[in-house]
Each structure stands twice: as structure tokens, then as C-alpha cells.
Design a protein around this motif. Sequence first.
Motif, PDB file in Angstrom:
ATOM      1  N   UNK A  97      21.319 -18.885 -18.690  1.00 19.69           N
ATOM      2  CA  UNK A  97      21.767 -17.592 -18.167  1.00 19.69           C
ATOM      3  C   UNK A  97      20.610 -16.907 -17.421  1.00 19.69           C
ATOM      4  N   UNK A  98      20.877 -16.423 -16.243  1.00 23.73           N
ATOM      5  CA  UNK A  98      19.871 -15.780 -15.403  1.00 23.73           C
ATOM      6  C   UNK A  98      19.840 -14.274 -15.663  1.00 23.73           C
ATOM      7  N   UNK A  99      18.676 -13.705 -15.490  1.00 23.57           N
ATOM      8  CA  UNK A  99      18.536 -12.262 -15.647  1.00 23.57           C
ATOM      9  C   UNK A  99      19.121 -11.535 -14.438  1.00 23.57           C
ATOM     10  N   UNK A 100      19.653 -10.361 -14.680  1.00 23.95           N
ATOM     11  CA  UNK A 100      20.207  -9.545 -13.605  1.00 23.95           C
ATOM     12  C   UNK A 100      19.085  -8.696 -12.979  1.00 23.95           C
ATOM     13  N   UNK A 101      19.393  -8.067 -11.849  1.00 26.82           N
ATOM     14  CA  UNK A 101      18.415  -7.197 -11.192  1.00 26.82           C
ATOM     15  C   UNK A 101      18.007  -6.037 -12.104  1.00 26.82           C
ATOM     16  N   UNK A 119      12.415 -15.644 -21.392  1.00 24.40           N
ATOM     17  CA  UNK A 119      13.679 -15.096 -21.916  1.00 24.40           C
ATOM     18  C   UNK A 119      14.828 -16.058 -21.644  1.00 24.40           C
ATOM     19  N   UNK A 120      14.860 -16.631 -20.451  1.00 29.06           N
ATOM     20  CA  UNK A 120      15.918 -17.589 -20.105  1.00 29.06           C
ATOM     21  C   UNK A 120      15.838 -18.843 -20.978  1.00 29.06           C
ATOM     22  N   UNK A 121      14.618 -19.270 -21.314  1.00 28.50           N
ATOM     23  CA  UNK A 121      14.446 -20.416 -22.215  1.00 28.50           C
ATOM     24  C   UNK A 121      14.889 -20.063 -23.643  1.00 28.50           C
ATOM     25  N   UNK A 158      15.561 -10.747 -27.016  1.00 24.55           N
ATOM     26  CA  UNK A 158      14.891 -11.885 -26.382  1.00 24.55           C
ATOM     27  C   UNK A 158      13.594 -11.434 -25.713  1.00 24.55           C
ATOM     28  N   UNK A 159      13.617 -10.245 -25.100  1.00 29.51           N
ATOM     29  CA  UNK A 159      12.418  -9.691 -24.452  1.00 29.51           C
ATOM     30  C   UNK A 159      11.320  -9.426 -25.483  1.00 29.51           C
ATOM     31  N   UNK A 160      11.693  -8.805 -26.602  1.00 33.29           N
ATOM     32  CA  UNK A 160      10.717  -8.491 -27.645  1.00 33.29           C
ATOM     33  C   UNK A 160      10.161  -9.766 -28.284  1.00 33.29           C
ATOM     34  N   UNK A 161      11.012 -10.763 -28.426  1.00 34.39           N
ATOM     35  CA  UNK A 161      10.563 -12.041 -28.991  1.00 34.39           C
ATOM     36  C   UNK A 161       9.554 -12.701 -28.053  1.00 34.39           C
ATOM     37  N   UNK A 162       9.795 -12.618 -26.769  1.00 28.07           N
ATOM     38  CA  UNK A 162       8.876 -13.173 -25.783  1.00 28.07           C
ATOM     39  C   UNK A 162       7.558 -12.405 -25.790  1.00 28.07           C
ATOM     40  N   UNK A 163       7.642 -11.093 -25.903  1.00 29.01           N
ATOM     41  CA  UNK A 163       6.442 -10.246 -25.902  1.00 29.01           C
ATOM     42  C   UNK A 163       5.540 -10.538 -27.099  1.00 29.01           C
ATOM     43  N   UNK A 164       6.136 -10.832 -28.250  1.00 29.28           N
ATOM     44  CA  UNK A 164       5.360 -11.119 -29.466  1.00 29.28           C
ATOM     45  C   UNK A 164       4.465 -12.346 -29.302  1.00 29.28           C
ATOM     46  N   UNK A 165       4.825 -13.227 -28.387  1.00 25.34           N
ATOM     47  CA  UNK A 165       4.028 -14.434 -28.158  1.00 25.34           C
ATOM     48  C   UNK A 165       2.655 -14.105 -27.554  1.00 25.34           C
ATOM     49  N   UNK A 166       2.510 -12.898 -27.011  1.00 24.40           N
ATOM     50  CA  UNK A 166       1.228 -12.487 -26.434  1.00 24.40           C
ATOM     51  C   UNK A 166       0.226 -12.049 -27.495  1.00 24.40           C
ATOM     52  N   UNK A 167       0.685 -11.935 -28.743  1.00 22.34           N
ATOM     53  CA  UNK A 167      -0.217 -11.588 -29.845  1.00 22.34           C
ATOM     54  C   UNK A 167      -0.383 -10.096 -30.032  1.00 22.34           C
ATOM     55  N   UNK A 168      -1.300  -9.733 -30.932  1.00 18.74           N
ATOM     56  CA  UNK A 168      -1.445  -8.321 -31.309  1.00 18.74           C
ATOM     57  C   UNK A 168      -2.001  -7.447 -30.179  1.00 18.74           C
ATOM     58  N   UNK A 169      -2.694  -8.060 -29.230  1.00 21.18           N
ATOM     59  CA  UNK A 169      -3.263  -7.288 -28.119  1.00 21.18           C
ATOM     60  C   UNK A 169      -2.312  -7.178 -26.930  1.00 21.18           C
ATOM     61  N   UNK A 170      -1.118  -7.727 -27.073  1.00 20.00           N
ATOM     62  CA  UNK A 170      -0.124  -7.620 -26.007  1.00 20.00           C
ATOM     63  C   UNK A 170      -0.593  -8.219 -24.698  1.00 20.00           C
TER      64      UNK A 170
END
Length: 235
Positions: free
Chosen positions: A1-5, A37-39, A52-64
Amino acid sequence: MKLTELQIENLYKFTRQHYVYHYDVQTELVDHLANDIEEIWVAQPQLSFEDARDKSFKKFGIFGFMDVIEAKQKQMNKRYWKIILRFVKEWFTMPKLVTTILLFLSIFTLLQITYSEFVILGCLLLAIVFESFYIYKDRKLKKQKTTQKEKIFLLEEMIGQTKGGVISMAFVNVFNIINLTKVEFSSLASYWLLLIAFFTTIVFILFYVTSYIIPQKAEELLQETYPEYKMVKNL
């Protein structure tokens, strides 16, 4: 699924809320987040966009996004110094080489005059005062762009911030040397005067390049660095 504008726009706002201020860094992060997010949706299609966005963001670690911002700043800083050196090198090729030699000889002659160090300090101080006016104007323009929510690129801000920095640093160093050594330049041996004249010439060339040449060519340099720059500024 693709993200919308709208979802892409949400990601831009999301990066801005997490202290990413420059459009080029935002775009890089938005592309990364969108692909991730698409993955995530492929594996977990039931997740909402926000989850999905928050889950992806968490991968950046505690320093975001801080590590990404720092890496991008280092990368752009290297590019900016390459641009500076490119223009500085021009002053050692004809016909600008003649001007460089004349500047060097003028400084060397000046150094042989009594209290020449204070003359140089005065010139540097005058340059700082002159540049402070332009720095004030740049900051006022940046504030206006921020208020109007204009897109600002990292290199674009670097060009404005560097103005006057070379001269300020030179003034502090010369002032400290005079205070600590208590040695008059005019009493030094010729080889020391030649060395001082050479470095002073380099400082003035750097000052001219960072304060006048690069700002005048800012649009050209930004389009050269960012293919999307012209299109974004025309929106």
C-alpha cells in the motif's frame, strides 16, 4: 500500500516536530520513513498510518533523528568547504593572482611599520562591524522565512552563518598574540613578516569568498547541490 499525499505531508510535519528544520534533511527522512512504513504494512496491513509511523520512528533509537541530522551536517560541511576552496584557488590563478600578490606585498610592507599590528586589528575590527550589519539582515530574513514557513535548505543556512566568522576568528587570534607575546610585528625578522603576510592574505581572501562571492552565487550553488531547489522555491 502506497502513502497518500496527505500522509507524506504528515511525515514532513512529524520530522519538523522532532527538531528537523531543514527541508533537504526532512526530505531524506520522509523518504526513509515512507519506504519503511510501506514495508511494515506488507507484514502488518492492519496497522494504522500513525502506528506504522511511530513503529518506524522507534527504529532510530532514543535520540530520534539527531544522529541523522549530525551526519547530514558533517556531509554538508565538507561540501561547503570544498566550495570555499574552489573559489579560494581562483585567487592563485591569473588574472586574480596579480591582485593576490599586490595584497600580499601591501600587507608585508605594512607589517614593517611601527605598531602595524594595531592597524591590522583596526582593519579586522572594522570588517567585523561592517559584517555584523549583514549578519543582522540575514537573521532578520531567516526569521521572516520561518514565520512565512518557507523551506530552508541546510547549505542555504550555512552560507548565511559563515559570513563574518573568518574575520572574527582572525581578530581574536591576532588580539591574543599581541597581548600574550608583547612583540611588535615591525621588530620581527623578515621571514616571520613574510609568513604573517601570507596567512593574513589567506584570511582576507577567505573573508571575501565567504562574505561576498559565495552569497552572491548562493542561488547557483544551491541549484547545483539540490536538483529540487528551484522547483521548491517556485512553489
